[in-house]
Scaffold this motif. Structure first.
Motif, PDB file in Angstrom:
ATOM      1  N   LYS A   1      44.851  10.163  83.738  1.00 21.63           N
ATOM      2  CA  LYS A   1      45.201   8.733  83.799  1.00 21.63           C
ATOM      3  C   LYS A   1      46.339   8.422  82.816  1.00 21.63           C
ATOM      4  O   LYS A   1      46.595   9.180  81.871  1.00 21.63           O
TER       5      LYS A   1
ATOM      6  N   HIS B   1      44.167   0.326  72.593  1.00 23.35           N
ATOM      7  CA  HIS B   1      43.657  -0.176  71.308  1.00 23.35           C
ATOM      8  C   HIS B   1      43.221  -1.643  71.386  1.00 23.35           C
ATOM      9  O   HIS B   1      42.073  -1.942  71.065  1.00 23.35           O
TER      10      HIS B   1
ATOM     11  N   VAL C   1      42.509  -3.106  73.943  1.00 29.93           N
ATOM     12  CA  VAL C   1      41.458  -3.127  74.971  1.00 29.93           C
ATOM     13  C   VAL C   1      40.068  -2.901  74.364  1.00 29.93           C
ATOM     14  O   VAL C   1      39.067  -3.386  74.880  1.00 29.93           O
TER      15      VAL C   1
ATOM     16  N   GLY D   1      45.786  12.051  75.344  1.00 28.71           N
ATOM     17  CA  GLY D   1      45.756  10.671  75.834  1.00 28.71           C
ATOM     18  C   GLY D   1      45.826  10.604  77.346  1.00 28.71           C
ATOM     19  O   GLY D   1      46.196   9.589  77.918  1.00 28.71           O
TER      20      GLY D   1
ATOM     21  N   THR E   1      34.434   3.262  72.530  1.00 27.37           N
ATOM     22  CA  THR E   1      35.259   3.420  73.731  1.00 27.37           C
ATOM     23  C   THR E   1      35.252   2.138  74.559  1.00 27.37           C
ATOM     24  O   THR E   1      34.235   1.446  74.626  1.00 27.37           O
ATOM     25  N   SER E   2      36.377   1.839  75.159  1.00 25.66           N
ATOM     26  CA  SER E   2      36.460   0.623  75.970  1.00 25.66           C
ATOM     27  C   SER E   2      35.884   0.832  77.369  1.00 25.66           C
ATOM     28  O   SER E   2      35.603  -0.119  78.077  1.00 25.66           O
TER      29      SER E   2
ATOM     30  N   ASP F   1      38.978   4.722  80.292  1.00 27.51           N
ATOM     31  CA  ASP F   1      39.216   6.097  80.757  1.00 27.51           C
ATOM     32  C   ASP F   1      38.238   6.484  81.861  1.00 27.51           C
ATOM     33  O   ASP F   1      38.606   7.095  82.856  1.00 27.51           O
TER      34      ASP F   1
ATOM     35  N   THR G   1      42.430  10.317  69.055  1.00 23.82           N
ATOM     36  CA  THR G   1      41.950   9.001  69.501  1.00 23.82           C
ATOM     37  C   THR G   1      40.909   8.431  68.542  1.00 23.82           C
ATOM     38  O   THR G   1      41.000   7.270  68.140  1.00 23.82           O
TER      39      THR G   1
ATOM     40  N   GLY H   1      47.719   5.961  75.345  1.00 25.04           N
ATOM     41  CA  GLY H   1      46.433   6.497  74.889  1.00 25.04           C
ATOM     42  C   GLY H   1      46.229   6.188  73.414  1.00 25.04           C
ATOM     43  O   GLY H   1      46.839   5.268  72.862  1.00 25.04           O
ATOM     44  N   GLY H   2      45.400   6.997  72.782  1.00 29.64           N
ATOM     45  CA  GLY H   2      45.020   6.737  71.397  1.00 29.64           C
ATOM     46  C   GLY H   2      46.149   6.843  70.394  1.00 29.64           C
ATOM     47  O   GLY H   2      46.166   6.160  69.380  1.00 29.64           O
TER      48      GLY H   2
HETATM   49  O1  PMV Z   1      43.501   8.724  73.974  1.00 34.84           O
HETATM   50  P1  PMV Z   1      42.786   8.241  75.192  1.00 34.84           P
HETATM   51  O2  PMV Z   1      43.373   8.672  76.477  1.00 34.84           O
HETATM   52  O3  PMV Z   1      41.309   8.549  75.145  1.00 34.84           O
HETATM   53  O4  PMV Z   1      42.919   6.641  75.233  1.00 34.84           O
HETATM   54  C1  PMV Z   1      42.304   5.848  74.257  1.00 34.84           C
HETATM   55  C2  PMV Z   1      42.556   4.405  74.542  1.00 34.84           C
HETATM   56  C3  PMV Z   1      42.016   3.480  73.443  1.00 34.84           C
HETATM   57  O5  PMV Z   1      42.310   2.155  73.870  1.00 34.84           O
HETATM   58  C4  PMV Z   1      42.711   3.744  72.123  1.00 34.84           C
HETATM   59  C5  PMV Z   1      40.517   3.630  73.237  1.00 34.84           C
HETATM   60  C6  PMV Z   1      39.681   3.138  74.405  1.00 34.84           C
HETATM   61  O6  PMV Z   1      38.508   3.523  74.426  1.00 34.84           O
HETATM   62  O7  PMV Z   1      40.161   2.373  75.247  1.00 34.84           O
END
Ligand code: PMV
Length: 328
Positions: free
Chosen positions: A27, A34, A36, A116, A159-160, A163, A203, A287-288
Motif C-alpha cells: 500500500k 501520523h 491518522v 512503509g 496503529t490506526s 494498513d 514506524t 508511511g511511518g
Molecule cells: O510505516 P507504515 O507503512 O506501517 O505506516 C504507518 C502509518 C502511521 O500513520 C505512521 C501509523 C498508523 O498506524 O497509521
C-alpha cells in the motif's frame, strides 16, 4: 480456482485441493500518515503489483511450522519480529474454533519489510485468508480487520488500522479512525514514483516520537495535525478536480509538516530534494518515516522516469512507478 487465486498463486505454490491460499498487497499512504493515528483523515491507495502470498497445508511432522525469507522453523520459536504472526495463527484458530492439527505455513512476499509499504499488515491479511481458506471458512472483512489489527498492535503498539484496511482492499480510500472508510475512484492524469530509501523505516519509534512531542508541545502538535488533516481534505478535492499540480503542492506541504513532527531524516530529504530538482509536482515521505520510502508525483511517464533516475542518484535503492489513472 477463483480469480484471485489464478492471479496470485505463484509458480512454486501449485494449487492443491488440501491447501489453503491467501494473498494481500502493498500500500501507499498518499497523505495523512501520523495524523491518522489521532483521528485525522488520511488517503491511501493499494499497490497491487507488489504482493504477498501465503499457502497453508497440514504438517506431517505434527507441529506448526513456518517457512519464510526471514525465518524457517517451528512456529513456537519465531524471532521477535514474527511474534505477531505466531499470535495471529493461534488467534485465528481460536476465534473460529478450527481444529488443532499441525500446519505448515509458507510465506512468499515481494513486499520489502520496514519500508512503509504495509508489509506486516499484508502478511497478516494473507495469513488469515490462507488459514480460513484451508478450513473452508468464509471470513468477513470485519472479522479479517479485527484479527489483523490485533496482530498489528503487537507489531507496532499503536496503529490506526489503515494498513490493514488497504492491504486487503483494491480501492483507494479516505480513512478516518472514527468513521466508516470511504472508497473513491482515482483517475488522475499523473504518475506516482515510489522510492525505497534503502534505509529501514522505524514506524514504532516514529509513532512514539510523535507522541512524545505531543506530550511536550501539545498546542504545536495539535496545529500541525490540524493542518495535515486540512491538506488531506484539500488533496481529496484536488483528486476530484483532476488537478495533479495542486495535489503535488499539498504533498509537499504535508512533507514539510511531517518534518516538523520529526519523522523525516537527512536521507529522505535528500531523495525528495532530488525529485523536486528533476521537476516533480510534489514529494513526501510515505508511511511511518525515519527511513522507508518516499513518494513523488510526476506529470507524465517521461518525467516519472527522469525523477526515478534522479532519486536513485540521490541514494534511493529501488523505485516503482504507478499510473494514477488506473483506479477509476
Ligand atoms: O510505516 P507504515 O507503512 O506501517 O505506516 C504507518 C502509518 C502511521 O500513520 C505512521 C501509523 C498508523 O498506524 O497509521
Amino acid at each position: 480456482m477463483t480469480d484471485w487465486q489464478n492471479k496470485y498463486v505463484s509458480q512454486d505454490m501449485v494449487r492443491a485441493s488440501n491447501c489453503g491460499y491467501g494473498h494481500a498487497h502493498s500500500k501507499i499512504i498518499l497523505m495523512g500518515e501520523h495524523a491518522v493515528v489521532y483521528d485525522y483523515p488520511a488517503i491511501a491507495i493499494p499497490f497491487t503489483s507488489v504482493q504477498v502470498r501465503v499457502k497453508v497445508q497440514a504438517n506431517q511432522i505434527g507441529r506448526d511450522f513456518i517457512q519464510s525469507s526471514i525465518y524457517t522453523g517451528p512456529l513456537t520459536t519465531v524471532p521477535k519480529q514474527m511474534e505477531n504472526i505466531q499470535a495471529l495463527v493461534n488467534l485465528t484458530r481460536d476465534s473460529f474454533q478450527f481444529d488443532r492439527k499441525a500446519l505448515l505455513i509458507k510465506i512468499d512476499s515481494d513486499i520489502p519489510a520496514g519500508r512503509g509499504m504495509g508489509s506486516s499488515a499484508a502478511v497478516s491479511v494473507a495469513l488469515v485468508r490462507a488459514i480460513c481458506d484451508y478450513f473452508n471458512y468464509s471470513i468477513s472483512d470485519y472479522q479479517l480487520h479485527l484479527l489483523v489489527n490485533q496482530a498489528e498492535a503487537i507489531a507496532h503498539e499503536s496503529t490506526s488500522g489503515l494498513d490493514t484496511l488497504i492491504t486487503a482492499s483494491d480501492k483507494p480510500v479516505i480513512y478516518r479512525k472514527s468513521q466508516k472508510p470511504f472508497n473513491f475512484p482515482l483517475d488522475l492524469n499523473a504518475y506516482l514514483v515510489l522510492a525505497d530509501s534503502g534505509m529501514e523505516g522505524r514506524t514504532q519509534q516514529a509513532v512514539s516520537r510523535v507522541l512524545q512531542l505531543k506530550l511536550q508541545q501539545k498546542e504545536f502538535v495539535a496545529e500541525l495535525m490540524e493542518s495535515i488533516g486540512n491538506f488531506v481534505e484539500q488533496a481529496y478535492t484536488a483528486i476530484q478536480d483532476k488537478n495533479p499540480a495542486e495535489l503535488g503542492r499539498l504533498m509537499t506541504y504535508n512533507h514539510y509538516y511531517l518534518n516538523q513532527l520529526g519523522v523525516s531524516n537527512e536521507r529522505l530529504d535528500r531523495i525528495i530534494n532530488a525529485s523536486w530538482m528533476a521537476g516533480a509536482l510534489g514529494a513526501k515521505l510515505t508511511g511511518g518515516g525515519m527511513g522507508g520510502c518516499v513518494i513523488t508525483l510526476a506529470e507524465n511517464l517521461n518525467q516519472a522516469k527522469a525523477i526515478a533516475k534522479a532519486m536513485k542518484q540521490a541514494g534511493a535503492h529501488k523505485t516503482w512507478t504507478l499510473n494514477l489513472n488506473k483506479f477509476a
